[in-house]
Write a protein that holds these residues in place. Structure first.
Motif, PDB file in Angstrom:
ATOM      1  N   LYS A 238       0.826  -1.205   0.000  1.00 13.66           N
ATOM      2  CA  LYS A 238       0.000   0.000   0.000  1.00 13.66           C
ATOM      3  C   LYS A 238       0.862   1.257   0.000  1.00 13.66           C
ATOM      4  O   LYS A 238       0.580   2.225  -0.717  1.00 13.66           O
ATOM      5  CB  LYS A 238      -0.927  -0.014   1.216  1.00 13.66           C
ATOM      6  CG  LYS A 238      -1.817   1.217   1.369  1.00 13.66           C
ATOM      7  CD  LYS A 238      -2.652   1.506   0.125  1.00 13.66           C
ATOM      8  CE  LYS A 238      -3.671   0.403  -0.129  1.00 13.66           C
ATOM      9  NZ  LYS A 238      -4.535   0.761  -1.301  1.00 13.66           N
ATOM     10  N   ILE A 242       0.955   4.175  -2.998  1.00 17.64           N
ATOM     11  CA  ILE A 242       0.717   5.606  -2.787  1.00 17.64           C
ATOM     12  C   ILE A 242       1.972   6.412  -3.107  1.00 17.64           C
ATOM     13  O   ILE A 242       1.894   7.528  -3.634  1.00 17.64           O
ATOM     14  CB  ILE A 242       0.237   5.841  -1.338  1.00 17.64           C
ATOM     15  CG1 ILE A 242      -1.139   5.167  -1.142  1.00 17.64           C
ATOM     16  CG2 ILE A 242       0.165   7.331  -1.009  1.00 17.64           C
ATOM     17  CD1 ILE A 242      -1.656   5.191   0.276  1.00 17.64           C
ATOM     18  N   TRP A 257       2.583  10.219   6.433  1.00 14.84           N
ATOM     19  CA  TRP A 257       1.450   9.646   7.177  1.00 14.84           C
ATOM     20  C   TRP A 257       1.375  10.253   8.574  1.00 14.84           C
ATOM     21  O   TRP A 257       0.283  10.581   9.060  1.00 14.84           O
ATOM     22  CB  TRP A 257       1.595   8.117   7.251  1.00 14.84           C
ATOM     23  CG  TRP A 257       0.402   7.445   7.834  1.00 14.84           C
ATOM     24  CD1 TRP A 257      -0.731   7.048   7.182  1.00 14.84           C
ATOM     25  CD2 TRP A 257       0.208   7.080   9.212  1.00 14.84           C
ATOM     26  NE1 TRP A 257      -1.616   6.469   8.051  1.00 14.84           N
ATOM     27  CE2 TRP A 257      -1.066   6.475   9.303  1.00 14.84           C
ATOM     28  CE3 TRP A 257       0.985   7.206  10.363  1.00 14.84           C
ATOM     29  CZ2 TRP A 257      -1.573   6.000  10.516  1.00 14.84           C
ATOM     30  CZ3 TRP A 257       0.474   6.733  11.565  1.00 14.84           C
ATOM     31  CH2 TRP A 257      -0.783   6.143  11.637  1.00 14.84           C
ATOM     32  N   LEU A 288      -1.419  13.661   2.323  1.00 15.86           N
ATOM     33  CA  LEU A 288      -2.225  12.478   2.012  1.00 15.86           C
ATOM     34  C   LEU A 288      -3.707  12.790   2.174  1.00 15.86           C
ATOM     35  O   LEU A 288      -4.104  13.580   3.028  1.00 15.86           O
ATOM     36  CB  LEU A 288      -1.840  11.322   2.944  1.00 15.86           C
ATOM     37  CG  LEU A 288      -0.402  10.811   2.872  1.00 15.86           C
ATOM     38  CD1 LEU A 288      -0.184   9.704   3.899  1.00 15.86           C
ATOM     39  CD2 LEU A 288      -0.063  10.315   1.472  1.00 15.86           C
ATOM     40  N   GLU A 292      -6.456   7.769   1.854  1.00 24.21           N
ATOM     41  CA  GLU A 292      -5.102   7.212   1.807  1.00 24.21           C
ATOM     42  C   GLU A 292      -4.555   6.974   3.202  1.00 24.21           C
ATOM     43  O   GLU A 292      -3.912   5.948   3.463  1.00 24.21           O
ATOM     44  CB  GLU A 292      -4.174   8.161   1.029  1.00 24.21           C
ATOM     45  CG  GLU A 292      -4.442   8.171  -0.467  1.00 24.21           C
ATOM     46  CD  GLU A 292      -3.762   9.315  -1.182  1.00 24.21           C
ATOM     47  OE1 GLU A 292      -3.688   9.269  -2.424  1.00 24.21           O
ATOM     48  OE2 GLU A 292      -3.301  10.267  -0.509  1.00 24.21           O
ATOM     49  N   GLU A 295      -6.249   3.940   4.545  1.00 19.11           N
ATOM     50  CA  GLU A 295      -5.798   2.743   3.830  1.00 19.11           C
ATOM     51  C   GLU A 295      -4.471   2.248   4.390  1.00 19.11           C
ATOM     52  O   GLU A 295      -4.268   1.035   4.584  1.00 19.11           O
ATOM     53  CB  GLU A 295      -5.672   3.043   2.328  1.00 19.11           C
ATOM     54  CG  GLU A 295      -6.997   3.180   1.598  1.00 19.11           C
ATOM     55  CD  GLU A 295      -6.823   3.711   0.190  1.00 19.11           C
ATOM     56  OE1 GLU A 295      -5.659   3.797  -0.274  1.00 19.11           O
ATOM     57  OE2 GLU A 295      -7.844   4.066  -0.441  1.00 19.11           O
TER      58      GLU A 295
END
Length: 305
Positions: A238, A242, A257, A288, A292, A295
């Motif tokens: 993942k 991204i 993140w 983000l 996202e 996720e």
């Protein structure tokens, strides 16, 4: 690099701090190249501790930058004290002696930020207050904070300490999210619902304390790096997906993140690889989306209630 205010202070700091715990793994020329390259990309906030390399990391850093007043004006220095062999020590005597040692090793007259490192079970907050007052009065420390402390431990200090506590350095990464998990799983009968830190994330937001996530790439307690690890195939897939979308590295996404959280965190890196640090810096420009962010959170093995 994008900046934020550190806690309730007026101090503008980069959104990514440069951790210097491993700078003693570099030789003199390598250390000089690393620090100067970091500053060239706006990463001028350097995090130290008196126990890193038993003080040698601070010495190596000062030598690497050939510390002088002009160099000092262009950087922000943070260090920590309170960990001693076999114990923790927040006594007035130890705090004052530690700061004097830190300043001597860093070849500077002051610290921008001093953090108390790991809670001391025998802390006498009156002594901490006396130490902070003296350090501020003598111009040796400009801002104060803590590390690895929960809300009530901070409240106990604040009962006596008059200076604002502007930062709290806490372990956090995509794979170490207990501060977030318990908030999402309120009133649930599962392990993720267990509140292990007294809701420190919300507390810091309520009281304008900047959270500085340490070990932002580690899983467990220094068990290893989750990026590229075969223990986290879904997460890495993942993150890579991204990262490709934003045309950045997986390192950039891992920091982005953390920065996406509205708590305005300041992750502390640990790498001594300048290219990897540059990837961390790029995270300040990646925002983000909410889908996202979730996720990635779910790909790390977290289940939403």
């Amino acid at each position: 690099m994008r900046t934020i205010k550190l806690g309730s202070s007026a101090l503008e700091v980069p959104v990514v701090a440069v951790g210097c715990m491993r700078i003693n793994s570099l030789d003199g020329k390598e250390a000089e190249h690393f620090v100067r390259s970091a500053m060239e990309v706006g990463a001028n906030f350097f995090d130290h501790a008196d126990i890193y390399g038993t003080g040698t990391c601070e010495e190596i850093f000062a030598e690497a930058v050939q510390m002088n007043p002009q160099v000092r004006e262009n950087m922000i220095l943070q260090s920590k004290c309170g960990i001693r062999k076999g114990m923790f020590d927040f006594s007035k005597e130890h705090i004052l002696n530690s700061v004097d040692g830190i300043l001597q090793r860093l070849k500077t007259e002051y610290l921008d930020v001093l953090l108390l490192h790991r809670p001391d079970a025998l802390v006498e907050p009156e002594e901490v207050a006396e130490a902070f007052d003296q350090l501020e009065r003598e111009g040796k420390v400009r801002h104060f904070g803590v590390s690895n402390q929960n809300p009530n431990q901070i409240e106990l200090l604040k009962k006596y300490v008059k200076q604002p506590l502007v930062a709290n350095q806490l372990q956090m990464s995509i794979t170490n999210t207990t501060m977030i998990d318990s908030g999402i799983n309120v009133n649930m009968e599962n392990d993720a619902a267990v509140n292990r830190d007294g809701s420190i994330l919300d507390y810091c937001r309520l009281h304008d304390i900047t959270i500085q996530p340490w070990s932002p790439f580690q899983y467990g307690f220094f068990e290893g790096v989750f990026l590229g690890s075969d223990k986290f195939p879904e997460l890495n897939a993942k993150i890579d997906e991204i990262a490709a979308k934003y045309d950045v590295s997986n390192t950039t996404i891992a920091i982005a993140w953390l920065l996406r959280h509205p708590a305005q965190m300041q992750p502390v890196t640990g790498t001594m690889n300048i290219e990897r640090l540059q990837d961390c810096v790029k995270a300040g420009d990646v925002h983000l989306t909410r889908p996202e962010w979730y996720e990635i959170y779910r790909a790390a093995g977290n289940i939403l209630p």
